[in-house]
Every structure is written in structure tokens, then in C-alpha cells.
Design a protein around this motif. Sequence first.
Motif, short mmCIF file in Angstrom:
data_model
loop_
_atom_site.label_atom_id
_atom_site.label_comp_id
_atom_site.label_asym_id
_atom_site.label_seq_id
_atom_site.Cartn_x
_atom_site.Cartn_y
_atom_site.Cartn_z
N UNK A 56 -51.78 73.51 -21.73
CA UNK A 56 -51.96 72.05 -22.15
C UNK A 56 -53.02 71.50 -21.23
N UNK A 57 -52.37 71.08 -19.63
CA UNK A 57 -53.20 70.61 -18.90
C UNK A 57 -54.49 71.47 -18.68
N UNK A 58 -54.28 72.88 -18.68
CA UNK A 58 -55.26 73.86 -18.57
C UNK A 58 -56.34 73.16 -17.24
N UNK A 59 -55.58 73.16 -16.04
CA UNK A 59 -56.64 72.54 -14.90
C UNK A 59 -55.96 73.32 -13.80
N UNK A 60 -57.13 73.47 -12.89
CA UNK A 60 -56.96 73.94 -11.58
C UNK A 60 -58.15 73.87 -10.73
N UNK A 61 -58.02 73.77 -9.34
CA UNK A 61 -59.32 73.51 -8.40
C UNK A 61 -59.93 74.61 -8.68
N UNK A 62 -61.29 74.80 -7.96
CA UNK A 62 -62.27 75.63 -7.86
C UNK A 62 -62.55 76.08 -6.41
N UNK A 63 -63.00 77.31 -6.27
CA UNK A 63 -63.47 77.52 -4.77
C UNK A 63 -64.39 76.62 -4.34
N UNK A 64 -65.17 75.83 -4.94
CA UNK A 64 -66.01 74.92 -4.45
C UNK A 64 -65.16 73.62 -3.96
N UNK A 65 -63.90 73.52 -4.33
CA UNK A 65 -63.21 72.52 -3.72
C UNK A 65 -62.37 73.11 -2.52
N UNK A 66 -62.64 74.28 -2.00
CA UNK A 66 -61.99 74.57 -1.01
C UNK A 66 -60.83 75.59 -1.31
N UNK A 67 -60.51 75.93 -2.53
CA UNK A 67 -59.47 76.84 -2.91
C UNK A 67 -59.66 78.12 -2.74
N UNK A 68 -58.58 78.84 -2.36
CA UNK A 68 -58.67 80.44 -2.50
C UNK A 68 -58.32 80.85 -3.89
N UNK A 69 -58.66 82.16 -4.12
CA UNK A 69 -58.82 82.49 -5.30
C UNK A 69 -57.32 82.43 -6.32
N UNK A 70 -56.15 82.39 -5.35
CA UNK A 70 -54.92 82.11 -5.77
C UNK A 70 -54.69 80.82 -6.11
N UNK A 71 -55.40 79.86 -5.37
CA UNK A 71 -55.06 78.56 -5.56
C UNK A 71 -55.73 78.05 -6.85
N UNK A 72 -56.53 78.78 -7.45
CA UNK A 72 -57.55 78.35 -8.68
C UNK A 72 -56.60 78.77 -9.89
N UNK A 73 -55.27 79.29 -9.79
CA UNK A 73 -54.71 79.84 -11.06
C UNK A 73 -54.25 78.62 -11.82
N UNK A 74 -54.74 78.17 -12.91
CA UNK A 74 -54.17 77.17 -13.58
C UNK A 74 -52.65 77.09 -14.28
N UNK A 75 -52.21 78.49 -14.32
CA UNK A 75 -50.93 78.84 -14.81
C UNK A 75 -49.62 78.53 -13.85
N UNK A 76 -50.13 78.05 -12.52
CA UNK A 76 -49.23 77.88 -11.58
C UNK A 76 -49.23 76.28 -11.33
N UNK A 77 -49.41 75.53 -12.56
CA UNK A 77 -49.64 74.17 -12.66
C UNK A 77 -48.28 73.35 -12.14
N UNK A 78 -47.17 73.85 -12.62
CA UNK A 78 -45.79 73.23 -12.43
C UNK A 78 -45.57 73.29 -11.05
N UNK A 79 -45.74 74.66 -10.48
CA UNK A 79 -45.26 74.83 -9.12
C UNK A 79 -46.04 74.11 -8.28
N UNK A 80 -47.34 73.78 -8.58
CA UNK A 80 -48.38 73.18 -7.56
C UNK A 80 -47.99 71.91 -7.35
N UNK A 81 -47.21 71.41 -8.52
CA UNK A 81 -47.07 69.85 -8.43
C UNK A 81 -45.88 69.54 -7.72
N UNK A 82 -44.93 70.75 -7.56
CA UNK A 82 -43.80 70.54 -6.91
C UNK A 82 -43.75 70.77 -5.28
#
Length: 462
Positions: A56-82
Motif C-alpha cells: 500500500x505505501x509501496x515506498x523505500x529510499x534509493x541508493x541515490x539517497x545514501x541507502x544500502x541495498x537492504x535499506x531499499x526494501x519497501x517491505x520493511x516499511x513497518x520496522x523502518x518506522x519503528x
Amino acid sequence: MKKRIITLCLSLLLPTVLPAQKKYEAAWESIDSRPVPGWFMDAKFGIFIHWGLYSVPAWGPLPSDGASIYDCYAEWYWMRLADKENRVNHLFADFHRRHYGDQFAYQDFAGQFTCELFKPADWAKLFREAGAKYIVLTSKHHEGFALWPSEHAWNWNAVDVGPHRDLAGELTEAVKREGLRMGFYYSLYEWFNPLYRADLDRYVSEHMIPQMKDLVNRYHPEVLWTDGEWEHPSDRWRSTEFLAWLYNESPVGETVVVNDRWGKETRSLHGGIYTTEYGLVHDGEMSDAVTHPWEECRGIGHSFGYNRNEQLEDYSTSEQLVHLLTDKVSAGGNLLLNIGPTADGRIPVIMQQRLADMGRWLRRNGEAIYETHAWHVAARQPDIHAYFTCKGKDLYVICTQYPSKAISVRGILKKPSSVTLLGSSARVRYSHNGKSVTIVPPPFSPSDGEYAWVFKLTGVIQ
């Protein structure tokens, strides 16, 4: 007296019924002795599907934002908020605050996970035409939301809330109807399940194991792809106990394939197939020397779950995906390529296009992929942009650039009985000097979109 004699004689004639012997014990030495079913090594190409409330939110950062490949996973949205400690998680929090507000909880996404455009028959047809041989759907990710009517996820599954549909069941039926093998991803742990946080032993015995058994008994999957194992060793997850049941007593004991994610110590050591993720096993890459069955999983973009933030340049091209498949198969592995459907049940068109292109290439060149093995002499020869697979006594030379001049394939001691270019009737000239075969490519202009070309050397494997 006669009656006793007759009864005794009849008992001697009847076969003795013995209790069924368990073939595998709940110990890694026994579990690891089970061979990986042969169908998996022959299949080579599967489709991974990450689909859940995170779509639903279907969102995550990109490598261009300084994110590692594992930081880009949109399916981790809930944990990333917490999780406030990760250096890029503020990007998730900022996005959520702007678009949903501070009072909108992750659980509220359940009402927006509608799946009204989900057409399982269309999905399954696309997968078959893409050349995939098996499908792995996320039955439940780390958020705990189940895509089937699991009694262990009351009011937190796709039948009780959201689409009010058995998504796992509908797709299973459609996939099997197309002649493909169906499997499921299952997360052992759940981030915010109160029982998991309070009492691991009860969580495992009362929630996790019964839920996995329900999934297996209900849908008879031929792949069970576990994840989320890293917080505890396998004995705390009771992994060998479950696998002994799976192999000895379940309806798929003879055919099911499992992976190696059963405890914090098990990857590339215990279970079934070894798994890499975006090329990595923990901090290392899978070596070409590995002979154990293995599989690479990754998305077409940077994320597994659909990420609306990704742009065209974030997606692998069709050519890159064909080369990726070729690379993994030539090294003896499989490719499990992920797609991320939308919350309304669509496979994004760009993902459909990539899969369709791979299917067209495989219809012409699949002989060099399916049911093949790694060539023991070499996996690849970079100087001629070539990868190698073999089947029986035949060798396949997969060129990721069409040769502009003659190429020499080293390490071939036997002269081929013929050399052909798959999908072409053009004559291929060649010569053999006892140590290598020189191939003269036919003089034609390869059509756009071919991505790779395959020369078949017949009868050279000794």
C-alpha cells in the motif's frame, strides 16, 4: 478347537502391519542427508512474489539517497518506522508523516490492501510465458499479515480484512493449472507479535509451527522458503523437528524443496538449497566451486516489495536479466527473480515487460538453461563474453555479445560432431585442435533484443 486352529491359520496368512518407520530424524545430520528433489535443479528459473500490506505505501529510499541495498526494501516499511537507530529510517518516517499523518498506524493499511484487480489466471499465464518453472509467494512476511485464512492470524489475514480473499489459494490453483510448481515464502519471526516478544517457546509451539503445518496441509507447496531466522539458533525455532515432520509425514514429503534459513547458524550449512540475496550470503559471495544446489534471489529493481519511488534507471534491463540468469545457471545455481505487485493486485507493466522478454529469449534458447549443469572446466570465459552449461554430452556456449570474429573455447579435448546456433538454420563452421574448439559465427545481423546467443557443441563432454 477347530475354530482356534482356523483363526491361527488365517493370522499367519495376513501380512504383518508394522508402524511406519520415520526416515528422517529431528537432527541436522539426518535432515541434511535428504537429497534436494531433482526437479529443482532442472527448473533453473523461478518467480518470487512479495505482496502484502507494505504494497500500500509501496515506498523505500534509493541508493541515490545514501541507502544500502537492504535499506531499499519497501517491505520493511513497518520496522523502518519503528526503528529510530538506522541512519536512513528517518526517510521512511518523513514520507509516512507527509502522506498519512502521525495518527495513521501501519495496521490501518489493511483496509487499503484491496486487490480488486488481482486476476490469478492472468498472473499464472504470464509466469508460464516468462519461462518460469516454479513460483514462490510470500504467504506471510515479517509483519505477520497472512495471505490465506490462517486461524493463527485472526483478523490479520487477507480473508478476515482487506480483500477478503484467499490470495494464496487462488494463486496456487491458477499456477498449478498452468503446469508450474507452487511454493511459499514464510517468515519465522514477526516483528511486533506480542507472543513472539514475550515468550519465544510458546510462539514457536502455538503459532509458528501450527501455522506452517496448516500452510503445507492446505496447499501442498513444493517449495517452503523460510526467512527471518537470524535472531535465534535453529534449536530455538525447533527447525529439525518441523523438517522431520515435513519430510516424513506431510503430503509433500517426497517433492518439497526447502532453503537454508532455519536458524542464525544454518545458512550455507543446513537445510536444503543454499540461498544468496542480491549476490550475497551474509557478507560473502557464492563461489563457482559450490556444488550444493543453490539459488540467487533478487528483485528487478532494488526492492522486493513494490517501490513507487523507483525510476526506470533503477530497474534491470531485459538484457541484464537474461545475463543474470545465464551467469547463475552457468555457475550451477537457479535464479528466483522477484516481482512486487501493487496493492490493487496488478503486476506493474514494466515487470510484465521484463518477464515477457525473458520468456521470448528462453523459448529460443531454453535448451541451454533447463535441465543443464555447470561445466566442470569453466563457468565462464570473459575474453569472449561466454558462459557455459552442459547437458548429457553436449556443451552450450552462451555469448552475451554476438561474436564479431571467430572465438576459441578452451578445454575441449574431443571434437564435436556438430556445432549449431540455437534458433538459426545458418551453417556454423568450426575446427578442433585437440585442446579447444574454434567457432566461426555465421555472418548475419542479430535481431535487436536477443540479449545472448547460444552455440551448441554436440558430443564434446566425455
